[in-house]
Write a protein that holds these residues in place. Structure first.
Motif, short mmCIF file in Angstrom:
data_model
loop_
_atom_site.label_atom_id
_atom_site.label_comp_id
_atom_site.label_asym_id
_atom_site.label_seq_id
_atom_site.Cartn_x
_atom_site.Cartn_y
_atom_site.Cartn_z
N ARG A 66 0.83 -1.21 0.00
CA ARG A 66 0.00 0.00 0.00
C ARG A 66 0.87 1.26 0.00
O ARG A 66 0.58 2.23 -0.67
N ARG A 67 1.95 1.23 0.81
CA ARG A 67 2.85 2.40 0.88
C ARG A 67 4.28 1.95 0.68
O ARG A 67 4.71 0.95 1.24
N LEU A 68 5.01 2.75 -0.10
CA LEU A 68 6.38 2.39 -0.42
C LEU A 68 7.31 3.53 -0.02
O LEU A 68 7.06 4.69 -0.36
N TYR A 69 8.38 3.18 0.70
CA TYR A 69 9.38 4.17 1.13
C TYR A 69 10.71 3.76 0.52
O TYR A 69 11.19 2.65 0.78
N VAL A 70 11.28 4.61 -0.30
CA VAL A 70 12.58 4.32 -0.89
C VAL A 70 13.51 5.49 -0.61
O VAL A 70 13.05 6.60 -0.32
N ILE A 71 14.81 5.23 -0.72
CA ILE A 71 15.75 6.34 -0.54
C ILE A 71 16.31 6.71 -1.91
O ILE A 71 16.84 5.85 -2.63
N ASP A 72 16.17 7.96 -2.24
CA ASP A 72 16.75 8.56 -3.44
C ASP A 72 16.73 7.63 -4.65
O ASP A 72 17.77 7.21 -5.15
N VAL A 73 15.53 7.35 -5.11
CA VAL A 73 15.39 6.50 -6.30
C VAL A 73 15.99 7.23 -7.50
O VAL A 73 15.97 8.47 -7.55
N HIS A 74 16.54 6.47 -8.45
CA HIS A 74 17.28 7.08 -9.56
C HIS A 74 16.52 8.24 -10.21
O HIS A 74 17.06 9.32 -10.36
N LYS A 75 15.28 7.99 -10.62
CA LYS A 75 14.48 9.08 -11.19
C LYS A 75 13.13 9.09 -10.48
O LYS A 75 12.34 8.16 -10.64
N PRO A 76 12.84 10.12 -9.67
CA PRO A 76 11.61 10.11 -8.87
C PRO A 76 10.34 9.89 -9.69
O PRO A 76 9.39 9.29 -9.21
N GLU A 77 10.35 10.34 -10.95
CA GLU A 77 9.15 10.23 -11.79
C GLU A 77 8.68 8.79 -11.93
O GLU A 77 7.50 8.51 -12.12
N ILE A 78 9.63 7.84 -11.83
CA ILE A 78 9.25 6.44 -12.06
C ILE A 78 8.28 5.93 -10.98
O ILE A 78 7.53 4.98 -11.19
N LEU A 79 8.27 6.62 -9.83
CA LEU A 79 7.40 6.17 -8.74
C LEU A 79 5.91 6.28 -9.11
O LEU A 79 5.07 5.68 -8.44
#
Ligand code: R5P
Length: 298
Positions: free
Chosen positions: A118-131
């Motif tokens: 339901r909720r995803l927490y990532v650190i500094d994903v390569h390109k934020p738009e992909i989220l």
């Protein structure tokens, strides 16, 4: 309730302390043929579970373990599943650069959604738009505050912040903003068949006496950052520090960067393999803070 999978980087304790939540660890072993075994001998019914697992090294294994754990928790009647994935593997293939390529970053995010996160927490994903490919709520925790604190403790005043390519500009801009310094973006070109990179570097730049911070999201082979460091040194930079979110450090990446002239390399503690000669910065407080503020918003 926090559930730590085998590659949780010790973040489970930090999160459960910070949120005053129950913490359980998955029992884990690897069978002689290499397959993962997991056991969750604890009650999860009706719980809002925060699963913690990073996905490097051994990306495929770690992702599969994550998917299997998510499905098991859902079948056992949890209320919701959130996932804290400090390093999200496969995110760099964020589009079809060559016709027909599988966009693995999108597929991993869609699979996490389909599995039931339901909720995803990532650190500094390569390109934020992909989220946007993830169907639930996603939170990208940025490293700027951690890096800024480190810059201050080194004692640098207003260092120039450099991004190796346009994709890293938002990182450089945000760090420079916190430090009250200026930033600069270089242009990088990658041959999509050979993987070779080439930078377009300004010929006339003079940096005598200046301290510089090079920021990027990932250091893999170290090729990108070493080329930049070498160039900055050749332009007269006094001290050059490298700060990146995820230190993959393939082969002799660290040696390459130091030989190019970097004074130190700093990365966040987001992957399980720690390499000598690198300073690792803790992300626990930022993860707890991100969880806490997103829960308050709900
Ligand atoms: C690519 O655009 C990324 O932001 C990094 O710059 C890249 O992954 C670094 O890879 P390497 O260390 O192999 O040059």
């Amino acid at each position: 309730m926090v559930v730590s999978l085998p590659a949780s980087l010790g973040l489970g304790d930090k999160i459960s302390d910070g949120l005053n939540a129950r913490h359980e660890r998955v029992e884990y072993k690897v069978f002689p043929d290499g397959e993962s075994y997991m056991r969750m001998d604890f009650d999860v019914k009706g719980e809002d579970v925060i699963l913690v697992q990073t996905t490097y090294p051994d990306q495929n294994r770690r992702l599969l373990e994550l998917f299997m754990a998510i499905r098991t928790l859902i079948k056992r009647g949890v209320h919701t599943v959130s996932a804290v994935i400090p390093y999200l593997a496969y995110a760099r293939q964020d589009r079809e650069f060559l016709k027909g390529e599988v966009v693995s970053g999108e597929e991993v995010l869609e699979l996490l959604s389909l599995a039931g996160v339901r909720r995803l927490y990532v650190i500094d994903v390569h390109k934020p738009e992909i989220l946007s490919k993830f169907h639930g709520v996603s939170i990208n925790i940025l490293p700027s505050r951690i890096f800024a604190r480190e810059v201050e403790s080194i004692g640098l005043t207003k260092p120039l912040v450099v991004a190796p390519d346009a994709g890293a500009e938002h990182r450089a801009k945000s760090l420079a903003g916190l430090l009250g310094s200026s930033h600069m973006v270089f242009r990088k070109f990658r041959d999509r068949y050979t993987g070779m990179i080439r930078h377009e570097l300004p010929a006339a730049l003079r940096l005598e006496g200046e301290d510089v911070i090079v920021v990027d999201d990932i250091i893999s082979t170290g090729g990108t950052v070493s080329e930049i460091v070498q160039y900055l040194r050749a332009r007269g930079a006094s001290r050059v520090y490298v700060m990146a979110s995820h230190g993959i450090f393939v082969g002799d990446a660290v040696r390459r960067i130091l030989q190019a002239g970097a004074d130190s390399i700093y990365v966040l503690k987001t992957v399980e393999r720690l390499v000598e000669g690198v300073t690792y910065l803790d992300v626990g407080d930022e993860v707890v803070e991100a969880l806490r503020s997103s829960m308050l918003r709900d």
